[in-house]
Design a protein around this motif. Structure first.
Motif, short mmCIF file in Angstrom:
data_model
loop_
_atom_site.label_atom_id
_atom_site.label_comp_id
_atom_site.label_asym_id
_atom_site.label_seq_id
_atom_site.Cartn_x
_atom_site.Cartn_y
_atom_site.Cartn_z
N SER A 121 -7.40 -1.62 1.73
CA SER A 121 -7.82 -2.11 2.84
C SER A 121 -8.50 -0.74 3.43
O SER A 121 -9.44 -1.04 4.44
N GLU A 153 0.69 -1.05 -0.05
CA GLU A 153 0.06 0.09 0.23
C GLU A 153 0.83 1.16 0.01
O GLU A 153 2.15 1.21 -0.11
N LEU A 200 -4.90 -7.92 2.92
CA LEU A 200 -4.98 -7.23 1.73
C LEU A 200 -5.78 -8.01 0.84
O LEU A 200 -6.49 -7.36 -0.12
N ARG A 231 5.26 -4.05 3.46
CA ARG A 231 4.66 -3.09 4.47
C ARG A 231 5.43 -2.54 5.23
O ARG A 231 6.71 -3.02 5.71
N ASP A 261 -5.93 3.24 -0.49
CA ASP A 261 -5.59 2.01 -0.32
C ASP A 261 -6.65 0.87 -0.17
O ASP A 261 -7.75 1.23 0.46
#
Lengths: 318, 562
Positions: free
Chosen positions: B469, B51, B262, B237, B467
């Motif tokens: 999520s 992300e 994700l 990440r 993003d």
């Protein structure tokens, strides 16, 4: 209903004020320049404030307890920077001159700030015929030689020379006429940009009146570059004031001490080897302009993250 | 350890060992990448996913040392046998372009607008080789043919503005191919493109591997693109690698929690078509909130240019409590319609009635009373709040304007309750917008839009800057609020999967015309119009096996004549 929370309003501390923030976020040469500039400017401000205590004589004093001052006297214990052709004490006049210079600059810059920012906001936000007329006027002012304009304005206002406050005021107005278009242009350009931002549109969507949008959303977001213009214009206005005085359109010597006038009177002295009448007021102008310019230039650099130097610098890679 | 220059064929093209990248900032050193190990083999497409802020783009730029001056790199990067970090100056320049080349996200800014594309390709070649003008041009034409640009002999003299976004991206890929670089680093190569164009560009990238045997390091945040193209996937990440796996394994059995999370948050077309969220069934008897009849919006052209017809003859209506999704690619007029309904642009033809008021020819004075019943959520949460006001003040603004009767305490209570509605802690109200994350800001934006309890909410791509999520969470909040408050809504998006999750009915737009309009389930499951079918087929899904079959279906669709 949710509980009412005491809003922990995040007050911005004094460290977020423009110049203070810049000092804290600077490093290396940039920091040195900024601090040198600040020291010069603050020193001169201090001299202006303390002029009555520092200066041995008043600005227009031509005689002391021991009778009239000598003319063209070289530096001595009595007159540490000598005297002028008219019998003024150079040291006293140079010190008192800081007051005239700072007062004029303060008035000129604040007048052009208020008018330039106000007109720029209205012009940029509402647009239309008013905008076009104002832009044309600003361009017209730009097209004039700045000094010529200042001379014309000062003659119109004071009819030549005048009292202390009248002289300072007319000089300040003459100078501000030159600088209004600069503030106007910058603020207008920023306004046009902010006007298209979604948060302004958001305010329009829920029906906020336009004057409120202007006050609350646009004004606050267009003031970013103003500290920089203020410092740069201040330097220029010192020079303009000196030029006006030099050309004889400034303040009467009996009304106030003014470096430009003193320089004018010192022109004839140079050929006869009398250096002290010109060097001291001349250096005063240079130092003040230098100080203000250093502050302005380093503020510009530090405000731009790409130009700002940081304390821990990585190794250079091509 | 010294490493010999490996000969052709053996070993990986690129290998990163314990690479750490830090940046000097005002608040000390910020590490964007920490201890990264990654290898890209010959003829392999490796996707680096994560992300925003995960460090994937910094990694890509570090490989060719395209990093700003305040970056510090440690570790070891071996590219085509050369230790990149020990190089500088001329050696580094020679490596760039010939050992690895880059394809950038935004093709319109990666090309210089004042030179023809052929000249720009040749310029890259001339930086490394002595080559005659005619030979360089022939090479450029050849490269443009390889990336599938039609009529390369003519187009080689075109300027970038004469090409579409997808064609420009092909040119950028051709430039990357120009020097036979074994590794192509593609940094979000399709993010700025529409789905149908994205599918074409992905096809070109696939051919880099299949036909030319190049390796590709693909930086992306789109799991659909990963499933479509990659052989191996590395998930990043917070600057660290959390998982590296073959594409089939990763999607079938993600090992790391973050990868699972994700994948779960990617909106899926399939699931969406099953059950669109339903609140109250739209009340057919009640007068509709929005009625557009032959709506047209034309922007006057600049001097000597024709007018732009953003919206042409569009008719639709929105019943109270109904969510209408408007989908389309860029330039389809979907945003213009939403702005017209919000009273930000005036209709120039047809009729647009919002809450009983005709907007065509209406003056601001006539619209203003309606404004408190219209909420608007903007696309970019970063710019939709005044940076100088606290979040609480921003949300309170509509109340301060329209509810003068409220006392300061009531006002604050109301702000706290709307923030609570969008699941933001009221304690955040004292924060400034830049102190909130993108998702928090977008929920605050929703809170501001709902502060006056509007009858109509307009959301213009509210999740496209977020993003996945975060997007999932914002959509969840939206759906929940809609169930509770049952406002009518127009939801504009380019993502068909998103529209499937929130809308009752969908309108598909193309070039300012409404191509298809119908209930979400039927439009997504059995689209009637060819354009809708293409749009659906072009959107990649996060499942390698399914995506492979979808790809063949899409190829069949676009190869059909007409």
């Amino acid at each position: 209903m949710a509980t009412v929370v005491q809003e922990p309003r995040q007050r911005r501390g004094w460290t977020d004020l423009p110049v203070v923030w810049h000092v804290r976020h600077s490093a290396g040469l940039q920091r040195g320049m900024l601090i040198a500039g600040l020291v010069l400017v603050l020193g001169i401000v201090l001299v202006a404030v303390l002029a009555p205590f520092l200066a041995p004589y008043s600005h227009a004093q031509m005689s002391g307890a021991a009778g009239p001052f000598p003319r063209h006297a070289p530096p001595s214990g009595e007159h540490i920077w000598g005297t002028t052709v008219g019998g003024y004490d150079v040291f006293s006049r140079t010190l008192w001159g800081t007051r005239t210079a700072l007062l004029t600059v303060l008035m000129a810059v604040s007048a052009s700030l208020v008018l330039g920012v106000g007109l720029g906001l209205v012009s940029g936000f509402f647009g239309g015929p008013l905008d076009r007329v104002l832009v044309m006027l600003a361009d017209a002012v730009y097209a004039f030689p700045a000094l010529l304009l200042a001379i014309v304005v000062s003659i119109v206002i004071s009819g030549g020379q005048s009292s202390y406050f009248g002289g300072v005021l007319s000089a300040a107005i003459a100078i501000s006429v030159i600088f209004i278009p600069q503030f106007f242009r910058v603020v207008r350009a920023e306004t046009l940009q902010v006007k298209a931002e979604p948060f302004v549109e958001a305010a329009r969507v829920f029906g906020m009146p336009r004057t409120r949008i202007l006050r609350r959303h646009v004004l606050r977001n267009t003031t970013r570059s103003i500290p920089l213009i203020i410092t740069l214009n201040a330097a220029e206005s010192i020079l303009t004031l000196a030029a006006l005085g030099f050309l004889g359109f400034g303040i009467d010597p009996t009304a106030a001490a003014e470096w430009g006038y003193d320089l004018n009177r010192a022109v004839a002295d140079t050929s006869s080897g009398i250096w002290w009448t010109g060097v001291f007021p001349g250096s005063a102008i240079v130092l003040l302009v230098l100080g203000v310019t250093l502050v302005g230039e380093s503020l510009t650099d530090i405000s731009d993250p790409r130009l700002r130097r940081r304390r821990h610098r990585g190794r250079k890679k091509a | 350890m010294t490493q010999e220059r490996t000969s052709e064929g053996a070993g990986p093209v690129l290998s990163l060992e314990q690479v750490t990248v830090g940046f000097d900032t005002d608040s000390g050193v910020v590490e964007a990448v920490r201890g990264l190990d990654l290898q890209v083999g010959r003829g392999e497409i490796v996707a680096l996913v994560g992300e925003s802020g995960s460090g994937k783009t910094v990694t890509a730029h570090t490989i060719l040392q395209m990093v700003p001056e305040n970056a510090r790199i440690t570790g070891r990067i071996t590219l085509a046998g050369a230790d990149v970090l020990s190089l500088s100056g001329e050696d580094l320049r020679l490596l760039r372009g010939s050992a690895a080349a880059m394809v950038f996200q935004e093709p319109s800014t990666a090309l210089n607008p004042v030179f023809p594309i052929g000249w720009q390709i040749a310029d890259g070649i001339r930086a490394h080789q002595r080559i005659g003008r005619r030979a360089a041009r022939a090479r450029a034409v050849d490269l443009l043919r390889k990336v599938g640009l039609p009529d390369p002999e003519q187009r080689v003299d075109f300027y970038p503005h004469q090409l579409s976004g997808g064609q420009k991206q092909r040119v950028v890929i051709a430039m990357a191919l120009a020097l036979d670089a074994q590794l192509i680093i593609a940094d979000e190569p399709t993010t700025a493109l529409d789905v149908t164009v994205q599918a074409e560009v992905l096809e070109v990238l696939r051919r880099l591997r299949d036909d030319f045997g190049r390796s590709v390091l693909l930086i992306t945040h789109n799991m659909g693109v990963v499933a479509d193209l990659a052989d191996r996937v590395a998930v990043m990440r917070h600057g660290e690698l959390v998982e590296v796996a073959d594409v089939a394994d990763l999607f079938a059995q993600p090992r790391h929690d973050y990868t699972r999370e994700l994948l779960a948050s990617v909106p899926r077309l399939r699931a969406a078509a099953g059950e669109p969220i339903r609140s109250t069934p739209p009340n057919a008897e009640a007068p509709p909130v929005v009625v557009a009849e032959g709506l047209a919006i034309t922007f006057p052209g600049r001097l000597g240019r024709p007018a732009v017809h953003a919206v042409r003859h569009v008719s639709f209506s929105v019943a109270p409590g109904e969510v209408l999704g408007l989908v389309g690619e860029s330039g389809s007029g979907k945003t213009t319609i939403s702005r017209a309904v919000a009273g930000l642009v005036g209709p120039t033809g047809g009729s647009l009635t919002v809450l009983g008021q005709e907007f065509r020819g209406a003056r601001e004075r006539d619209i203003r009373p309606l404004r408190q019943q219209i909420g608007f959520v903007f696309q970019d949460p970063a710019t939709s709040f005044n940076p100088k006001l606290s979040i609480g003040d921003c949300v309170a603004e509509p109340l301060r304007v329209h509810r003068r009767d409220l006392t300061e305490a009531q006002l604050r209570a109301r702000v706290a309750s709307v923030l609570d509605m969008v699941q933001l802690s009221p304690a955040l109200s004292g924060r400034f917008p830049h102190e909130l994350s993108g998702g928090q800001r977008q929920r605050a934006s929703l809170a501001r839009a709902l502060a006056l309890d509007p009858a109509l909410l307009i959301a213009d791509e509210p999740t496209s800057a977020l993003d996945v999520s975060v997007q999932a969470r914002v959509l969840e909040v939206f759906a929940e609020l809609h169930r509770e408050l049952s406002f009518a809504a127009i939801f504009v998006t380019h993502d068909l999967a998103v529209v499937g999750m929130v809308a009752d009915r969908v309108g598909v737009l193309r070039d300012g015309r409404l191509v298809e309009l119908g209930p979400t389930a039927s439009v997504l499951a059995s689209p009637q119009e060819e354009y809708t079918q293409q749009l659906l087929a072009a959107a990649p899904v996060p499942d390698p096996a399914e995506q492979a079959t979808r790809r063949t279906r899409w190829q069949a669709l676009v190869s059909q004549p007409g």
